[in-house]
Design a protein around this motif. Structure first.
Motif, PDB file in Angstrom:
ATOM      1  N   PRO B 171       5.498  23.510 -34.418  1.00 48.92           N
ATOM      2  CA  PRO B 171       4.596  23.956 -33.347  1.00 48.92           C
ATOM      3  C   PRO B 171       3.509  22.946 -33.016  1.00 48.92           C
ATOM      4  O   PRO B 171       3.093  22.167 -33.879  1.00 48.92           O
ATOM      5  CB  PRO B 171       3.975  25.228 -33.938  1.00 48.92           C
ATOM      6  N   ASN B 172       3.087  22.983 -31.795  1.00 49.74           N
ATOM      7  CA  ASN B 172       2.006  22.136 -31.310  1.00 49.74           C
ATOM      8  C   ASN B 172       0.961  23.066 -30.665  1.00 49.74           C
ATOM      9  O   ASN B 172       1.273  23.793 -29.720  1.00 49.74           O
ATOM     10  CB  ASN B 172       2.580  21.151 -30.280  1.00 49.74           C
ATOM     11  N   ILE B 173      -0.253  23.036 -31.227  1.00 50.42           N
ATOM     12  CA  ILE B 173      -1.319  23.899 -30.683  1.00 50.42           C
ATOM     13  C   ILE B 173      -2.492  23.009 -30.296  1.00 50.42           C
ATOM     14  O   ILE B 173      -2.960  22.198 -31.102  1.00 50.42           O
ATOM     15  CB  ILE B 173      -1.768  24.950 -31.733  1.00 50.42           C
ATOM     16  N   HIS B 174      -2.975  23.155 -29.093  1.00 43.22           N
ATOM     17  CA  HIS B 174      -4.061  22.312 -28.554  1.00 43.22           C
ATOM     18  C   HIS B 174      -3.734  20.818 -28.677  1.00 43.22           C
ATOM     19  O   HIS B 174      -4.609  20.015 -28.973  1.00 43.22           O
ATOM     20  CB  HIS B 174      -5.378  22.581 -29.311  1.00 43.22           C
ATOM     21  N   GLY B 175      -2.471  20.454 -28.492  1.00 45.95           N
ATOM     22  CA  GLY B 175      -2.083  19.046 -28.581  1.00 45.95           C
ATOM     23  C   GLY B 175      -1.948  18.525 -29.991  1.00 45.95           C
ATOM     24  O   GLY B 175      -1.669  17.345 -30.207  1.00 45.95           O
ATOM     25  N   TYR B 178       1.521  20.692 -36.013  1.00 46.30           N
ATOM     26  CA  TYR B 178       1.344  21.234 -37.366  1.00 46.30           C
ATOM     27  C   TYR B 178       2.670  21.120 -38.087  1.00 46.30           C
ATOM     28  O   TYR B 178       3.657  21.707 -37.634  1.00 46.30           O
ATOM     29  CB  TYR B 178       0.869  22.685 -37.305  1.00 46.30           C
ATOM     30  N   TYR B 179       2.673  20.354 -39.132  1.00 46.06           N
ATOM     31  CA  TYR B 179       3.957  20.128 -39.800  1.00 46.06           C
ATOM     32  C   TYR B 179       4.284  21.288 -40.711  1.00 46.06           C
ATOM     33  O   TYR B 179       4.290  21.205 -41.920  1.00 46.06           O
ATOM     34  CB  TYR B 179       3.979  18.778 -40.486  1.00 46.06           C
ATOM     35  N   THR B 180       4.521  22.356 -40.029  1.00 49.80           N
ATOM     36  CA  THR B 180       4.934  23.594 -40.661  1.00 49.80           C
ATOM     37  C   THR B 180       6.072  24.129 -39.800  1.00 49.80           C
ATOM     38  O   THR B 180       6.579  23.417 -38.925  1.00 49.80           O
ATOM     39  CB  THR B 180       3.756  24.576 -40.736  1.00 49.80           C
ATOM     40  N   LYS B 181       6.455  25.349 -40.013  1.00 50.49           N
ATOM     41  CA  LYS B 181       7.621  25.856 -39.278  1.00 50.49           C
ATOM     42  C   LYS B 181       7.291  27.134 -38.523  1.00 50.49           C
ATOM     43  O   LYS B 181       6.598  28.011 -39.042  1.00 50.49           O
ATOM     44  CB  LYS B 181       8.774  26.128 -40.251  1.00 50.49           C
ATOM     45  N   ARG B 193       6.673  33.891 -36.663  1.00 46.74           N
ATOM     46  CA  ARG B 193       5.549  33.612 -37.572  1.00 46.74           C
ATOM     47  C   ARG B 193       5.420  32.122 -37.848  1.00 46.74           C
ATOM     48  O   ARG B 193       6.411  31.387 -37.859  1.00 46.74           O
ATOM     49  CB  ARG B 193       5.767  34.329 -38.909  1.00 46.74           C
ATOM     50  N   ILE B 194       4.187  31.708 -38.067  1.00 47.79           N
ATOM     51  CA  ILE B 194       3.933  30.337 -38.533  1.00 47.79           C
ATOM     52  C   ILE B 194       3.200  30.471 -39.855  1.00 47.79           C
ATOM     53  O   ILE B 194       2.210  31.201 -39.950  1.00 47.79           O
ATOM     54  CB  ILE B 194       3.038  29.550 -37.556  1.00 47.79           C
ATOM     55  N   SER B 195       3.690  29.807 -40.827  1.00 45.67           N
ATOM     56  CA  SER B 195       2.977  29.814 -42.108  1.00 45.67           C
ATOM     57  C   SER B 195       2.510  28.390 -42.403  1.00 45.67           C
ATOM     58  O   SER B 195       3.060  27.424 -41.868  1.00 45.67           O
ATOM     59  CB  SER B 195       3.898  30.312 -43.223  1.00 45.67           C
ATOM     60  N   LYS B 213       5.872  16.295 -29.775  1.00 45.09           N
ATOM     61  CA  LYS B 213       6.665  15.081 -29.569  1.00 45.09           C
ATOM     62  C   LYS B 213       7.544  14.743 -30.781  1.00 45.09           C
ATOM     63  O   LYS B 213       8.185  13.702 -30.805  1.00 45.09           O
ATOM     64  CB  LYS B 213       5.721  13.908 -29.291  1.00 45.09           C
ATOM     65  N   SER B 214       7.558  15.614 -31.773  1.00 45.90           N
ATOM     66  CA  SER B 214       8.324  15.304 -32.976  1.00 45.90           C
ATOM     67  C   SER B 214       9.809  15.621 -32.803  1.00 45.90           C
ATOM     68  O   SER B 214      10.606  15.313 -33.674  1.00 45.90           O
ATOM     69  CB  SER B 214       7.766  16.104 -34.152  1.00 45.90           C
ATOM     70  N   SER B 215      10.176  16.247 -31.709  1.00 43.80           N
ATOM     71  CA  SER B 215      11.582  16.548 -31.473  1.00 43.80           C
ATOM     72  C   SER B 215      12.068  15.759 -30.271  1.00 43.80           C
ATOM     73  O   SER B 215      11.353  15.632 -29.263  1.00 43.80           O
ATOM     74  CB  SER B 215      11.761  18.050 -31.219  1.00 43.80           C
TER      75      SER B 215
END
Lengths: 165, 274
Positions: B171-175, B178-181, B193-195, B213-215
């Motif tokens: 996910p990308n929040i406010h640009g 977050y290296y989570t899922k 959900r994001i943890s 941009k990670s994908s």
């Protein structure tokens, strides 16, 4: 006959020259001239009654600048009258070529018939007159108050003239 | 004949009454201005009702064409987005960056099968290998991210829906990435959900979650959803975050397959560095 014609002219004059210009209230517009149709002689043929109603309606329409409105209402009134009088036993009055008045038909029968016809006439007249802009309460009030005043005037006219014509 | 004449004679007053009423009707609605207006309005309302009904019927039969037009219109909205400009040619929409270099092709497709009630949901679209669609291509809807192509036949493709426990998105929040899922946990068909987002991050309910941009499968900035719940568990240093998906999977009808033209070159470069 002359007296009857004079009676018609006087009732029409009362309607067209007096009642139509009274301006008592926007809710009180009595139509008394229909007394002429209600009290038509009972021996007249149905077709003649219809034609007389149309003629009378046209005259009133001419003087009130409401083409077709009173004529249509008068036609309905006369057809309704034919239906109502068919239910009453008036053979003797027909044989005697009497008009339909409270003295010939009886007070109760006449009052009942006249009340229905007067109410129906006002109901139809104000409906056509304000079609497309009918406000329920105003419409009901106008019909009721105008009918009541018309009936009162008709009763006065009947009591004061029946024996003379 | 005599009976007929007798009948007419008996009812003559009614026939004359009806004729005179017709004449009265003409007089009333022709010569009285108020009644004329009322009659015209009534006639117009009847005509309008007829026209509306006729229009609704013809609109219904025109829906397929209108849907196709809408697909193209939605696709052109990318022109105003951060991911570049878009050119439409045939049924393939070419997505370009601001330097006019081709980045992505966008292929509109219709969903012909869809599940939302399973743990691992998929949907099938009516475009496949013949249209240039292959495995691992991103799929978006007009609302946001929809899934990832799993398999293609000549004319159809199976897409792993976002509502699939095997689907993960960064996910990308406010640009900020977050290296989570972002995970679907098989609860409701619009809740993910994001943890693993630290409580020190300044997030709030209503924040938009987008692709980053990670994908290389999706352009960045594609909406994933909106934060609807942001709980701070005192026993944990992470937020418990719930996201309402941007895409309504229950009414998913049309999607767009994203084709990254240069993905082979990009992957080759990345693998060299690795």
């Amino acid at each position: 006959m002359t007296r009857r014609i004079l009676y018609w002219i006087l009732i029409l004059a009362l309607q067209l020259l007096v009642l139509n210009h009274l301006e008592l209230s926007a809710y009180i517009v009595p139509q008394v001239f229909i007394l002429l149709l209600i009290t038509l002689p009972l021996h007249l043929s149905r077709l003649n009654q219809v034609l007389i109603a149309a003629g009378l309606g046209l005259i009133v329409d001419f003087f009130t600048a409401t083409p077709g409105i009173h004529t249509s209402a008068c036609l309905w009134l006369i057809v309704f009258r034919i239906g109502l009088l068919n239910r009453q036993d008036l053979k003797q009055q027909i044989a005697n070529r009497m008009p339909y008045t409270f003295s010939s038909a009886g007070l109760v029968s006449f009052a009942y018939t006249a009340a229905i016809l007067v109410f129906f006439y006002h109901l139809y007249l104000f409906f056509i007159g304000s079609i497309g802009a009918i406000h329920g309460a105003t419409y009901g009030l106008t019909v009721m108050s105008s009918s009541l005043l018309s009936l009162t005037i008709i009763a006065i006219i009947q009591f004061s003239t029946t024996k003379r014509i | 004949m005599q009976q007929l004449l007798a009948f007419i004679e008996q009812r003559l007053h009614l026939i004359v009454f009806a004729l005179l009423q017709v004449i009265c009707g003409f007089l009333v609605f022709r010569l009285n201005p108020f009644q004329q207006v009322s009659f015209t309005q009534a006639a117009n309302s009847v005509t309008d009702a007829g026209n509306t009904m006729s229009s609704e019927v013809s609109d219904y039969f025109d829906l397929k064409y209108q849907n196709e037009l809408l697909q193209e219109q939605i696709a052109t909205q990318f022109q105003n987005s951060t991911i570049g400009t878009l050119l439409v040619s045939g049924d393939t929409i070419e997505l370009k960056d601001t330097s006019r270099k081709s980045l992505y092709d966008v292929i509109p497709a219709q969903v012909v099968y869809n599940t939302t009630f399973k743990a691992n949901n998929v949907f099938v679209i009516n475009k496949g290998g013949n249209h240039g669609i292959h495995k691992n291509m991103g799929v978006i809807s007009s609302e946001g991210l929809a899934g990832l192509v799993l398999k293609s036949t000549a004319n159809y493709s199976t897409v792993m829906s976002l509502l699939n426990t095997n689907m993960t998105v960064i996910p990308n929040i406010h640009g900020m990435e977050y290296y989570t899922k972002l995970l679907w946990v098989n609860e409701a068909p619009n809740v993910m959900r994001i943890s693993g987002i630290n409580k020190l991050e300044k997030l709030k309910i209503g924040d938009e979650v987008k692709t980053g941009k990670s994908s290389m499968l999706f352009p960045s900035g594609i909406p994933l959803g909106t934060i609807t719940k942001l709980d701070k568990n005192p026993k944990s240093q992470y937020y418990e975050t719930e996201i309402e998906t941007a895409t309504n999977f229950r009414s998913l009808e049309y999607v767009f397959v994203i084709i990254n033209r240069d993905i082979d070159q990009m992957e080759a470069l990345i693998s060299e560095n690795d």
